[in-house]
Design a protein around this motif. Structure first.
Motif, PDB file in Angstrom:
ATOM      1  N   ILE A  33      53.908  61.640 -23.494  1.00  0.00           N
ATOM      2  CA  ILE A  33      53.291  61.181 -24.743  1.00  0.00           C
ATOM      3  C   ILE A  33      51.775  61.116 -24.567  1.00  0.00           C
ATOM      4  CG2 ILE A  33      53.011  59.176 -26.268  1.00  0.00           C
ATOM      5  CD1 ILE A  33      56.083  58.680 -25.830  1.00  0.00           C
ATOM      6  N   GLY A  34      51.334  60.565 -23.459  1.00  0.00           N
ATOM      7  CA  GLY A  34      49.890  60.484 -23.196  1.00  0.00           C
ATOM      8  C   GLY A  34      49.250  61.859 -23.121  1.00  0.00           C
ATOM      9  N   ASP A  35      49.924  62.804 -22.456  1.00  0.00           N
ATOM     10  CA  ASP A  35      49.396  64.165 -22.357  1.00  0.00           C
ATOM     11  C   ASP A  35      49.288  64.822 -23.729  1.00  0.00           C
ATOM     12  OD1 ASP A  35      49.293  63.886 -19.600  1.00  0.00           O
ATOM     13  OD2 ASP A  35      51.125  65.038 -19.223  1.00  0.00           O
ATOM     14  N   PHE A  36      50.299  64.616 -24.560  1.00  0.00           N
ATOM     15  CA  PHE A  36      50.276  65.206 -25.899  1.00  0.00           C
ATOM     16  C   PHE A  36      49.182  64.583 -26.757  1.00  0.00           C
ATOM     17  CE2 PHE A  36      53.987  67.543 -24.962  1.00  0.00           C
ATOM     18  CZ  PHE A  36      54.114  68.504 -25.952  1.00  0.00           C
ATOM     19  N   ILE A  37      49.017  63.284 -26.648  1.00  0.00           N
ATOM     20  CA  ILE A  37      47.961  62.625 -27.423  1.00  0.00           C
ATOM     21  C   ILE A  37      46.597  63.135 -26.976  1.00  0.00           C
ATOM     22  CG2 ILE A  37      46.797  60.403 -27.791  1.00  0.00           C
ATOM     23  CD1 ILE A  37      49.662  59.163 -27.942  1.00  0.00           C
TER      24      ILE A  37
ATOM     25  N   ARG B 111      50.355  74.320 -35.651  1.00  0.00           N
ATOM     26  CA  ARG B 111      51.496  75.153 -35.229  1.00  0.00           C
ATOM     27  C   ARG B 111      51.768  74.969 -33.731  1.00  0.00           C
ATOM     28  NH1 ARG B 111      49.989  79.876 -37.394  1.00  0.00           N
ATOM     29  NH2 ARG B 111      51.166  79.507 -39.284  1.00  0.00           N
ATOM     30  N   ALA B 112      50.708  74.963 -32.932  1.00  0.00           N
ATOM     31  CA  ALA B 112      50.871  74.789 -31.483  1.00  0.00           C
ATOM     32  C   ALA B 112      51.449  73.419 -31.154  1.00  0.00           C
ATOM     33  CB  ALA B 112      49.529  74.990 -30.778  1.00  0.00           C
TER      34      ALA B 112
ATOM     35  N   SER C 229      55.012  72.929 -29.332  1.00  0.00           N
ATOM     36  CA  SER C 229      54.968  72.248 -28.035  1.00  0.00           C
ATOM     37  C   SER C 229      55.828  70.996 -28.022  1.00  0.00           C
ATOM     38  CB  SER C 229      53.524  71.885 -27.678  1.00  0.00           C
ATOM     39  OG  SER C 229      52.729  73.036 -27.574  1.00  0.00           O
ATOM     40  N   LEU C 230      55.785  70.231 -29.112  1.00  0.00           N
ATOM     41  CA  LEU C 230      56.601  69.017 -29.184  1.00  0.00           C
ATOM     42  C   LEU C 230      58.085  69.346 -29.068  1.00  0.00           C
ATOM     43  CD1 LEU C 230      54.911  66.863 -31.961  1.00  0.00           C
ATOM     44  CD2 LEU C 230      55.350  66.156 -29.606  1.00  0.00           C
TER      45      LEU C 230
ATOM     46  N   ALA D 282      43.185  59.856 -39.280  1.00  0.00           N
ATOM     47  CA  ALA D 282      44.000  61.016 -38.907  1.00  0.00           C
ATOM     48  C   ALA D 282      44.433  60.915 -37.446  1.00  0.00           C
ATOM     49  CB  ALA D 282      43.224  62.311 -39.156  1.00  0.00           C
ATOM     50  N   ALA D 283      43.526  60.512 -36.580  1.00  0.00           N
ATOM     51  CA  ALA D 283      43.864  60.395 -35.162  1.00  0.00           C
ATOM     52  C   ALA D 283      44.961  59.366 -34.946  1.00  0.00           C
ATOM     53  CB  ALA D 283      42.622  60.026 -34.342  1.00  0.00           C
ATOM     54  N   GLN D 284      44.859  58.234 -35.618  1.00  0.00           N
ATOM     55  CA  GLN D 284      45.898  57.206 -35.490  1.00  0.00           C
ATOM     56  C   GLN D 284      47.236  57.750 -36.004  1.00  0.00           C
ATOM     57  OE1 GLN D 284      45.497  53.722 -37.946  1.00  0.00           O
ATOM     58  NE2 GLN D 284      46.653  52.459 -36.489  1.00  0.00           N
ATOM     59  N   GLY D 285      47.225  58.465 -37.111  1.00  0.00           N
ATOM     60  CA  GLY D 285      48.445  59.049 -37.654  1.00  0.00           C
ATOM     61  C   GLY D 285      49.070  60.040 -36.696  1.00  0.00           C
ATOM     62  N   LEU D 286      48.261  60.885 -36.090  1.00  0.00           N
ATOM     63  CA  LEU D 286      48.775  61.870 -35.127  1.00  0.00           C
ATOM     64  C   LEU D 286      49.335  61.181 -33.887  1.00  0.00           C
ATOM     65  CD1 LEU D 286      45.947  64.482 -35.613  1.00  0.00           C
ATOM     66  CD2 LEU D 286      48.393  64.943 -35.954  1.00  0.00           C
ATOM     67  N   ARG D 287      48.621  60.170 -33.386  1.00  0.00           N
ATOM     68  CA  ARG D 287      49.126  59.424 -32.224  1.00  0.00           C
ATOM     69  C   ARG D 287      50.485  58.803 -32.537  1.00  0.00           C
ATOM     70  NH1 ARG D 287      44.336  56.611 -32.502  1.00  0.00           N
ATOM     71  NH2 ARG D 287      42.664  57.764 -31.523  1.00  0.00           N
ATOM     72  N   SER D 288      50.578  58.208 -33.704  1.00  0.00           N
ATOM     73  CA  SER D 288      51.831  57.576 -34.126  1.00  0.00           C
ATOM     74  C   SER D 288      52.957  58.597 -34.214  1.00  0.00           C
ATOM     75  CB  SER D 288      51.606  56.903 -35.486  1.00  0.00           C
ATOM     76  OG  SER D 288      52.822  56.534 -36.077  1.00  0.00           O
ATOM     77  N   TYR D 289      52.677  59.731 -34.839  1.00  0.00           N
ATOM     78  CA  TYR D 289      53.706  60.753 -35.002  1.00  0.00           C
ATOM     79  C   TYR D 289      54.179  61.276 -33.642  1.00  0.00           C
ATOM     80  CZ  TYR D 289      56.301  64.843 -36.377  1.00  0.00           C
ATOM     81  OH  TYR D 289      57.313  65.757 -36.529  1.00  0.00           O
ATOM     82  N   ILE D 290      53.256  61.621 -32.766  1.00  0.00           N
ATOM     83  CA  ILE D 290      53.617  62.153 -31.446  1.00  0.00           C
ATOM     84  C   ILE D 290      54.482  61.150 -30.694  1.00  0.00           C
ATOM     85  CG2 ILE D 290      52.665  62.735 -29.164  1.00  0.00           C
ATOM     86  CD1 ILE D 290      50.268  64.048 -30.746  1.00  0.00           C
TER      87      ILE D 290
END
Length: 196
Positions: free
Chosen positions: A182-186, A157-158, A162-163, A81-89
């Protein structure tokens, strides 16, 4: 070229023309005639495919969601899940900041939708689907022990809000570092929820 291909091509030409007209002139100053003329069709040809300027706006917006759906598919296929979220962001911020014209159009459609309650339903459905998708991705990370327990719906939702807001800032202000953002969002929406 088959009949369907030529019809699809006409619709794509109309949507491309509409995006250009909306971005250059704004929604109120764009007419069905100007969209048709820019696409090289008659006004009747435009009305054959679309009933109103609002419908053109919504359909053009839907087309821009196709790359977002592909980003979500890649995120779903990630090994965690973390890898997927990083990729998406990373993909989301990069995609929209590389396409300022399209980003401006998306913000224009959101503004128009907010001022017209008859357009709220498609946007509400889109938002609910996006929140549910990311809530599920966060829940997957919680269930596998990758993330600590938290309110996945609120965080999803946040993150989405935010994105979108940050993309607007990045498009308008070239002094903001895309890579730093990108780093801050991740960190904010992935790493801070990781189980220690």
């Amino acid at each position: 070229m088959t009949k369907k291909e030529s019809r699809d091509k006409r619709v794509q030409d109309l949507l491309d023309a509409a995006v250009s007209e909306f971005v250059e002139k704004g929604y109120e100053n764009t007419s069905m005639e100007s969209i048709a003329a820019r696409a090289g069709l008659t006004k009747g040809g435009l009305y054959y495919h679309f009933r109103s300027k609002d419908e053109v706006l919504v359909r053009a917006n839907e087309r821009f969601m196709e790359p977002v759906m592909a980003m979500m598919e890649r995120a779903s296929g990630a090994r965690s899940a973390a890898q997927g979220l990083r990729s998406y962001i990373t993909d989301y911020i990069t995609y929209w900041t590389d396409r300022p014209r399209e980003s401006i159009f998306i913000f224009l459609t959101m503004t128009k939708a907010m001022s017209n309650p008859s357009l709220w339903e498609p946007y509400r459905g889109y938002l609910e689907g996006m929140v549910a998708y990311f809530q599920g991705l966060y829940r997957r990370g919680i269930e596998t022990g990758e993330f600590r327990e938290f309110n996945a719906q609120c965080v999803a939702r946040a993150m989405l809000a935010s994105l979108d807001g940050m993309v607007g800032y990045l498009v308008m202000d070239s002094s903001i570092s895309r890579e730093g953002t990108i780093g801050d969002f991740i960190y904010t929406f992935v790493e801070s929820y990781r189980r220690q």
